[in-house]
Design a protein around this motif. Structure first.
Motif, PDB file in Angstrom:
ATOM      1  N   THR A  36       0.729  -1.252  -0.145  1.00  0.00           N
ATOM      2  CA  THR A  36      -0.063  -0.040  -0.009  1.00  0.00           C
ATOM      3  C   THR A  36       0.818   1.144  -0.110  1.00  0.00           C
ATOM      4  N   TRP A  37       0.947   2.059  -1.111  1.00  0.00           N
ATOM      5  CA  TRP A  37       1.679   3.354  -1.119  1.00  0.00           C
ATOM      6  C   TRP A  37       1.164   4.203  -0.200  1.00  0.00           C
ATOM      7  N   THR A  38       1.981   4.887   0.642  1.00  0.00           N
ATOM      8  CA  THR A  38       1.340   6.048   1.428  1.00  0.00           C
ATOM      9  C   THR A  38       1.729   7.374   1.379  1.00  0.00           C
ATOM     10  N   GLY A  39       2.771   7.544   0.639  1.00  0.00           N
ATOM     11  CA  GLY A  39       3.526   9.002   0.133  1.00  0.00           C
ATOM     12  C   GLY A  39       4.324   8.948  -0.622  1.00  0.00           C
ATOM     13  N   HIS A  62       7.073   6.013  -0.053  1.00  0.00           N
ATOM     14  CA  HIS A  62       6.853   5.249   1.067  1.00  0.00           C
ATOM     15  C   HIS A  62       5.567   4.261   1.076  1.00  0.00           C
ATOM     16  N   TYR A  63       5.439   3.188   1.436  1.00  0.00           N
ATOM     17  CA  TYR A  63       4.919   2.209   1.440  1.00  0.00           C
ATOM     18  C   TYR A  63       4.630   1.355   2.876  1.00  0.00           C
ATOM     19  N   ARG A  64       3.372   0.485   2.849  1.00  0.00           N
ATOM     20  CA  ARG A  64       3.519  -0.425   4.021  1.00  0.00           C
ATOM     21  C   ARG A  64       3.060  -1.746   3.423  1.00  0.00           C
ATOM     22  N   GLU A  65       3.719  -2.684   3.992  1.00  0.00           N
ATOM     23  CA  GLU A  65       3.765  -4.264   3.471  1.00  0.00           C
ATOM     24  C   GLU A  65       3.297  -4.974   4.724  1.00  0.00           C
ATOM     25  N   ASP A  66       2.244  -5.489   4.871  1.00  0.00           N
ATOM     26  CA  ASP A  66       1.615  -6.071   6.173  1.00  0.00           C
ATOM     27  C   ASP A  66       1.800  -5.075   7.102  1.00  0.00           C
ATOM     28  N   ARG A  67       2.398  -5.237   8.144  1.00  0.00           N
ATOM     29  CA  ARG A  67       2.411  -4.359   9.462  1.00  0.00           C
ATOM     30  C   ARG A  67       3.813  -3.665   9.332  1.00  0.00           C
ATOM     31  N   ARG A  68       4.533  -3.613   8.400  1.00  0.00           N
ATOM     32  CA  ARG A  68       5.937  -3.130   8.107  1.00  0.00           C
ATOM     33  C   ARG A  68       6.019  -1.913   7.228  1.00  0.00           C
ATOM     34  N   SER A  69       6.468  -0.936   7.543  1.00  0.00           N
ATOM     35  CA  SER A  69       6.769   0.264   6.453  1.00  0.00           C
ATOM     36  C   SER A  69       7.835   0.349   5.789  1.00  0.00           C
ATOM     37  N   GLY A  70       8.123   0.764   4.691  1.00  0.00           N
ATOM     38  CA  GLY A  70       9.364   0.602   3.714  1.00  0.00           C
ATOM     39  C   GLY A  70       9.387   1.939   2.899  1.00  0.00           C
ATOM     40  N   THR A  71      10.517   2.239   2.332  1.00  0.00           N
ATOM     41  CA  THR A  71      10.707   3.307   1.421  1.00  0.00           C
ATOM     42  C   THR A  71      11.411   3.009   0.287  1.00  0.00           C
ATOM     43  N   ALA A  79      12.586  10.183 -20.644  1.00  0.00           N
ATOM     44  CA  ALA A  79      12.719  10.686 -22.125  1.00  0.00           C
ATOM     45  C   ALA A  79      11.432  11.602 -22.484  1.00  0.00           C
ATOM     46  N   PHE A  80      11.344  12.612 -23.211  1.00  0.00           N
ATOM     47  CA  PHE A  80      10.201  13.305 -23.798  1.00  0.00           C
ATOM     48  C   PHE A  80      10.223  12.702 -25.122  1.00  0.00           C
ATOM     49  N   ARG A  81       9.142  12.146 -25.294  1.00  0.00           N
ATOM     50  CA  ARG A  81       8.685  11.398 -27.067  1.00  0.00           C
ATOM     51  C   ARG A  81       7.453  11.563 -27.195  1.00  0.00           C
ATOM     52  N   ALA A  82       7.052  11.803 -28.465  1.00  0.00           N
ATOM     53  CA  ALA A  82       5.685  12.113 -28.957  1.00  0.00           C
ATOM     54  C   ALA A  82       4.809  12.641 -27.950  1.00  0.00           C
ATOM     55  N   ARG A  83       5.249  13.951 -27.488  1.00  0.00           N
ATOM     56  CA  ARG A  83       4.941  15.033 -26.613  1.00  0.00           C
ATOM     57  C   ARG A  83       4.334  14.488 -25.262  1.00  0.00           C
ATOM     58  N   ARG A  84       5.183  13.416 -24.808  1.00  0.00           N
ATOM     59  CA  ARG A  84       4.864  13.141 -23.613  1.00  0.00           C
ATOM     60  C   ARG A  84       6.133  12.530 -22.604  1.00  0.00           C
ATOM     61  N   TRP A  85       6.130  12.297 -21.561  1.00  0.00           N
ATOM     62  CA  TRP A  85       7.358  11.994 -20.604  1.00  0.00           C
ATOM     63  C   TRP A  85       7.126  10.464 -20.498  1.00  0.00           C
ATOM     64  N   LEU A  86       8.130   9.723 -20.727  1.00  0.00           N
ATOM     65  CA  LEU A  86       8.268   8.484 -20.467  1.00  0.00           C
ATOM     66  C   LEU A  86       9.349   7.943 -19.731  1.00  0.00           C
ATOM     67  N   TYR A  87       9.166   6.870 -18.724  1.00  0.00           N
ATOM     68  CA  TYR A  87      10.057   6.403 -17.752  1.00  0.00           C
ATOM     69  C   TYR A  87      11.035   5.494 -18.307  1.00  0.00           C
ATOM     70  N   VAL A  88      12.271   5.967 -18.272  1.00  0.00           N
ATOM     71  CA  VAL A  88      13.196   5.071 -18.963  1.00  0.00           C
ATOM     72  C   VAL A  88      13.780   4.023 -18.182  1.00  0.00           C
ATOM     73  N   ASP A  89      14.443   4.376 -17.331  1.00  0.00           N
ATOM     74  CA  ASP A  89      15.149   3.605 -15.966  1.00  0.00           C
ATOM     75  C   ASP A  89      15.161   4.281 -14.831  1.00  0.00           C
ATOM     76  N   GLY A  90      15.806   3.681 -13.723  1.00  0.00           N
ATOM     77  CA  GLY A  90      16.180   4.202 -12.324  1.00  0.00           C
ATOM     78  C   GLY A  90      17.365   3.467 -11.756  1.00  0.00           C
ATOM     79  N   GLU A  91      17.842   4.357 -10.979  1.00  0.00           N
ATOM     80  CA  GLU A  91      18.944   3.728 -10.009  1.00  0.00           C
ATOM     81  C   GLU A  91      18.471   3.715  -8.568  1.00  0.00           C
ATOM     82  N   LEU A  92      18.216   2.675  -7.897  1.00  0.00           N
ATOM     83  CA  LEU A  92      18.041   2.568  -6.690  1.00  0.00           C
ATOM     84  C   LEU A  92      18.953   2.861  -5.611  1.00  0.00           C
ATOM     85  N   TYR A  93      18.468   3.665  -4.690  1.00  0.00           N
ATOM     86  CA  TYR A  93      19.492   3.732  -3.354  1.00  0.00           C
ATOM     87  C   TYR A  93      19.234   2.889  -2.330  1.00  0.00           C
ATOM     88  N   ARG A  94      20.219   2.488  -1.536  1.00  0.00           N
ATOM     89  CA  ARG A  94      19.993   1.744  -0.511  1.00  0.00           C
ATOM     90  C   ARG A  94      20.383   2.406   0.864  1.00  0.00           C
TER      91      ARG A  94
END
Length: 94
Positions: A36-39, A62-71, A79-94
């Motif tokens: 459950t996404w919370t913020g 921020h999210y909740r999974e069962d009784r635990r919260s996480g981030t 990238a902007f293509r065909a007059r809209r923004w498209l998600y390409v990829d991402g780098e996760l931080y730990r």
């Protein structure tokens, strides 16, 4: 970015798929009903303004999974293509 977060929060995987760059998106998406996404917290943006071809957003979702919260902390690239923004990829931080 905010629209994709909102789509995840309500389970609109069709919108997520449509706003994912065809070069990097998976063939299918599977809902994660345990989360459950919370913020969303936007930390930093680079480019992504009218006239830009690319942009980056660093965020914490921020999210909740069962009784635990996480981030999920990521720097996403878009990238902007065909007059809209498209998600390409991402780098996760730990």
């Amino acid at each position: 970015m905010r629209s994709r977060y909102s789509a995840y929060a309500v389970g609109d995987l069709d919108y997520i798929w449509q706003t994912w760059h065809p070069r990097t998106r998976p063939e299918t998406l599977t809902p994660d009903t345990a989360l459950t996404w919370t913020g969303l917290e936007i930390i930093d943006t680079v480019d992504g303004q009218p006239g830009d071809a690319t942009g980056e957003v660093e965020f914490r979702a921020h999210y909740r999974e069962d009784r635990r919260s996480g981030t999920l902390h990521e720097r996403s690239r878009f990238a902007f293509r065909a007059r809209r923004w498209l998600y390409v990829d991402g780098e996760l931080y730990r």
